[in-house]
Design a protein around this motif. Structure first.
Motif, PDB file in Angstrom:
ATOM      1  N   MET A 107       0.657  -1.074  -0.037  1.00 12.83           N
ATOM      2  CA  MET A 107      -0.416  -0.029   0.232  1.00 12.83           C
ATOM      3  C   MET A 107       0.706   1.552  -0.248  1.00 12.83           C
ATOM      4  N   ALA A 108       2.751   1.343   1.023  1.00 13.48           N
ATOM      5  CA  ALA A 108       2.540   2.521   0.520  1.00 13.48           C
ATOM      6  C   ALA A 108       3.222   3.022  -0.517  1.00 13.48           C
ATOM      7  N   LEU A 109       3.695   1.798  -1.804  1.00 15.32           N
ATOM      8  CA  LEU A 109       4.178   2.345  -2.690  1.00 15.32           C
ATOM      9  C   LEU A 109       2.842   1.756  -3.789  1.00 15.32           C
ATOM     10  N   ILE A 110       1.461   1.878  -3.653  1.00 17.65           N
ATOM     11  CA  ILE A 110       0.458   2.204  -4.488  1.00 17.65           C
ATOM     12  C   ILE A 110       0.913   3.969  -3.985  1.00 17.65           C
ATOM     13  N   TRP A 111       0.577   4.350  -2.838  1.00 20.29           N
ATOM     14  CA  TRP A 111       0.434   5.361  -2.429  1.00 20.29           C
ATOM     15  C   TRP A 111       1.705   6.488  -2.930  1.00 20.29           C
ATOM     16  N   ALA A 112       2.747   5.620  -3.481  1.00 19.58           N
ATOM     17  CA  ALA A 112       4.216   6.545  -3.542  1.00 19.58           C
ATOM     18  C   ALA A 112       3.567   6.967  -5.363  1.00 19.58           C
ATOM     19  N   LEU A 113       3.021   5.402  -5.807  1.00 14.51           N
ATOM     20  CA  LEU A 113       2.620   5.680  -7.298  1.00 14.51           C
ATOM     21  C   LEU A 113       1.757   6.807  -7.534  1.00 14.51           C
ATOM     22  N   ILE A 114       0.874   7.293  -6.311  1.00 17.57           N
ATOM     23  CA  ILE A 114       0.086   7.560  -6.721  1.00 17.57           C
ATOM     24  C   ILE A 114      -0.024   9.442  -6.456  1.00 17.57           C
ATOM     25  N   GLN A 194      12.310   6.556  19.342  1.00 17.85           N
ATOM     26  CA  GLN A 194      13.419   6.653  19.262  1.00 17.85           C
ATOM     27  C   GLN A 194      14.273   5.389  18.434  1.00 17.85           C
ATOM     28  N   ILE A 195      13.220   3.740  18.546  1.00 23.04           N
ATOM     29  CA  ILE A 195      13.969   2.490  17.919  1.00 23.04           C
ATOM     30  C   ILE A 195      12.942   2.501  16.926  1.00 23.04           C
ATOM     31  N   MET A 196      11.546   3.109  16.402  1.00 29.13           N
ATOM     32  CA  MET A 196      11.103   3.074  14.857  1.00 29.13           C
ATOM     33  C   MET A 196      11.698   4.278  14.233  1.00 29.13           C
ATOM     34  N   HIS A 197      12.458   5.575  14.629  1.00 23.37           N
ATOM     35  CA  HIS A 197      12.526   5.956  13.691  1.00 23.37           C
ATOM     36  C   HIS A 197      13.713   5.898  12.710  1.00 23.37           C
ATOM     37  N   PRO A 198      14.876   5.839  12.919  1.00 18.98           N
ATOM     38  CA  PRO A 198      15.712   5.161  11.567  1.00 18.98           C
ATOM     39  C   PRO A 198      14.653   4.019  11.359  1.00 18.98           C
ATOM     40  N   PHE A 199      14.533   3.189  11.258  1.00 21.19           N
ATOM     41  CA  PHE A 199      13.725   2.532  10.406  1.00 21.19           C
ATOM     42  C   PHE A 199      12.684   3.084   9.726  1.00 21.19           C
ATOM     43  N   ILE A 200      12.079   4.038   9.720  1.00 19.97           N
ATOM     44  CA  ILE A 200      10.732   4.513   8.798  1.00 19.97           C
ATOM     45  C   ILE A 200      11.611   5.647   8.344  1.00 19.97           C
ATOM     46  N   ASN A 201      12.652   6.091   8.828  1.00 19.33           N
ATOM     47  CA  ASN A 201      12.988   7.173   7.376  1.00 19.33           C
ATOM     48  C   ASN A 201      13.624   6.338   6.321  1.00 19.33           C
ATOM     49  N   ALA A 202      14.831   5.044   6.872  1.00 20.73           N
ATOM     50  CA  ALA A 202      15.198   3.947   5.707  1.00 20.73           C
ATOM     51  C   ALA A 202      14.238   3.831   4.843  1.00 20.73           C
ATOM     52  N   SER A 203      12.955   3.592   5.256  1.00 19.54           N
ATOM     53  CA  SER A 203      12.154   2.896   4.268  1.00 19.54           C
ATOM     54  C   SER A 203      11.167   4.418   3.358  1.00 19.54           C
ATOM     55  N   ILE A 204      11.137   5.266   3.959  1.00 21.05           N
ATOM     56  CA  ILE A 204      11.341   6.216   3.035  1.00 21.05           C
ATOM     57  C   ILE A 204      11.245   7.348   1.670  1.00 21.05           C
ATOM     58  N   SER A 205      13.204   7.047   2.908  1.00 27.05           N
ATOM     59  CA  SER A 205      14.139   7.238   2.210  1.00 27.05           C
ATOM     60  C   SER A 205      14.386   6.659   0.508  1.00 27.05           C
ATOM     61  N   LEU A 206      14.170   5.197   0.952  1.00 29.82           N
ATOM     62  CA  LEU A 206      13.893   4.240  -0.126  1.00 29.82           C
ATOM     63  C   LEU A 206      12.772   4.309  -1.146  1.00 29.82           C
ATOM     64  N   ILE A 207      11.488   4.711  -0.611  1.00 28.75           N
ATOM     65  CA  ILE A 207       9.936   4.999  -1.402  1.00 28.75           C
ATOM     66  C   ILE A 207      10.524   6.223  -2.963  1.00 28.75           C
ATOM     67  N   SER A 208      11.091   6.445  -1.547  1.00 36.37           N
ATOM     68  CA  SER A 208      11.256   8.057  -2.581  1.00 36.37           C
ATOM     69  C   SER A 208      12.544   8.129  -3.931  1.00 36.37           C
ATOM     70  N   TRP A 209      13.386   7.065  -3.631  1.00 36.76           N
ATOM     71  CA  TRP A 209      14.162   6.863  -4.061  1.00 36.76           C
ATOM     72  C   TRP A 209      14.065   6.645  -5.849  1.00 36.76           C
ATOM     73  N   LEU A 210      13.086   5.055  -5.215  1.00 38.03           N
ATOM     74  CA  LEU A 210      12.576   4.403  -5.684  1.00 38.03           C
ATOM     75  C   LEU A 210      10.955   5.368  -7.245  1.00 38.03           C
ATOM     76  N   PHE A 211      10.753   6.572  -6.879  1.00 35.56           N
ATOM     77  CA  PHE A 211       9.777   7.112  -7.227  1.00 35.56           C
ATOM     78  C   PHE A 211      10.542   8.288  -7.639  1.00 35.56           C
ATOM     79  N   LYS A 212      11.553   9.083  -7.610  1.00 34.29           N
ATOM     80  CA  LYS A 212      11.590  10.046  -7.765  1.00 34.29           C
ATOM     81  C   LYS A 212      11.658  10.318  -9.117  1.00 34.29           C
TER      82      LYS A 212
END
Length: 212
Positions: A107-114, A194-212
């Protein structure tokens, strides 16, 4: 762009409902595929959000986290799964548990496409749709990361139980009775962020890179 609380509700409502509904339905579909008909018999293998919404976890808590800020947090009514009815309970548990976070990734990838194609629309449509798509990406990434934490009864905890040797899996599964309390402590002390933010940021960065 600074949004009012009402505008935030309008932007986030649909992505939140979709993210939680599809996540729970995915567990039910996977369980049925691997032999457990519990969710099917309970009528929970459906994309009808009314069958999955928890008034507190799906509506009140997300609204409060939107209002006060911080990590968007919430839950739905869990889809009932009887792991003992799976064809290979310990092994199949991994796939049933992983189905929820996997659906959030899709779903994150679908929203990125939108989000990528929204600017091609008229400004009156492009702006709200872009904001909704950004919200959809964030919500699904947060739910994916949260549920992959190796803490029973979260999906990551069940995946860990599935992968551990039997003598360790039994002991680790016993943590489930304290899991929700541990999660709330982590949330209110700020450790969860604190635990989640590094993984969230990494995931968002990867999705941004895929759809830039």
């Amino acid at each position: 762009m600074e949004l009012t609380f009402i505008q935030k509700i309008a932007i986030y409502a649909l992505p939140v409902i979709f993210a939680i509904t599809v996540h729970e339905a995915a567990h039910g579909y996977a369980a049925r595929y691997f032999g457990d008909m519990t969710a099917h018999q309970a009528g929970r293998i459906t994309l009808n959000p009314l069958r999955h919404i928890d008034p507190i976890g799906t509506i009140l808590i997300p609204a409060l986290t939107l209002f006060f800020g911080g990590i968007l947090f919430g839950w739905a009514k869990p889809v009932p799964v009887d792991f003992s009815r799976l064809r290979h309970p310990k092994k199949d548990m991994l796939w049933v548990a992983a189905a929820g976070p996997a659906s959030n990734l899709i779903m994150a990838l679908i929203w990125a496409l939108i989000w990528k194609f929204a600017p091609a629309l008229s400004p009156s449509m492009a702006v709200p749709l872009s904001l909704m798509a950004q919200a959809g990406i964030m919500i699904n990434v947060v739910l994916m990361v949260l549920n992959l934490l190796p803490l029973p009864p979260l999906d990551g905890g069940r995946i860990a139980v599935s992968l551990l040797p039997n003598h360790l899996a039994e002991k680790y599964a016993g943590v489930e009775r304290y899991g929700f309390v541990i999660l709330l402590v982590l949330l209110f002390t700020g450790l969860l962020s604190q635990i989640m933010h590094p993984f969230i940021n990494a995931s968002i960065s990867l999705i941004s890179w895929l759809f830039k």
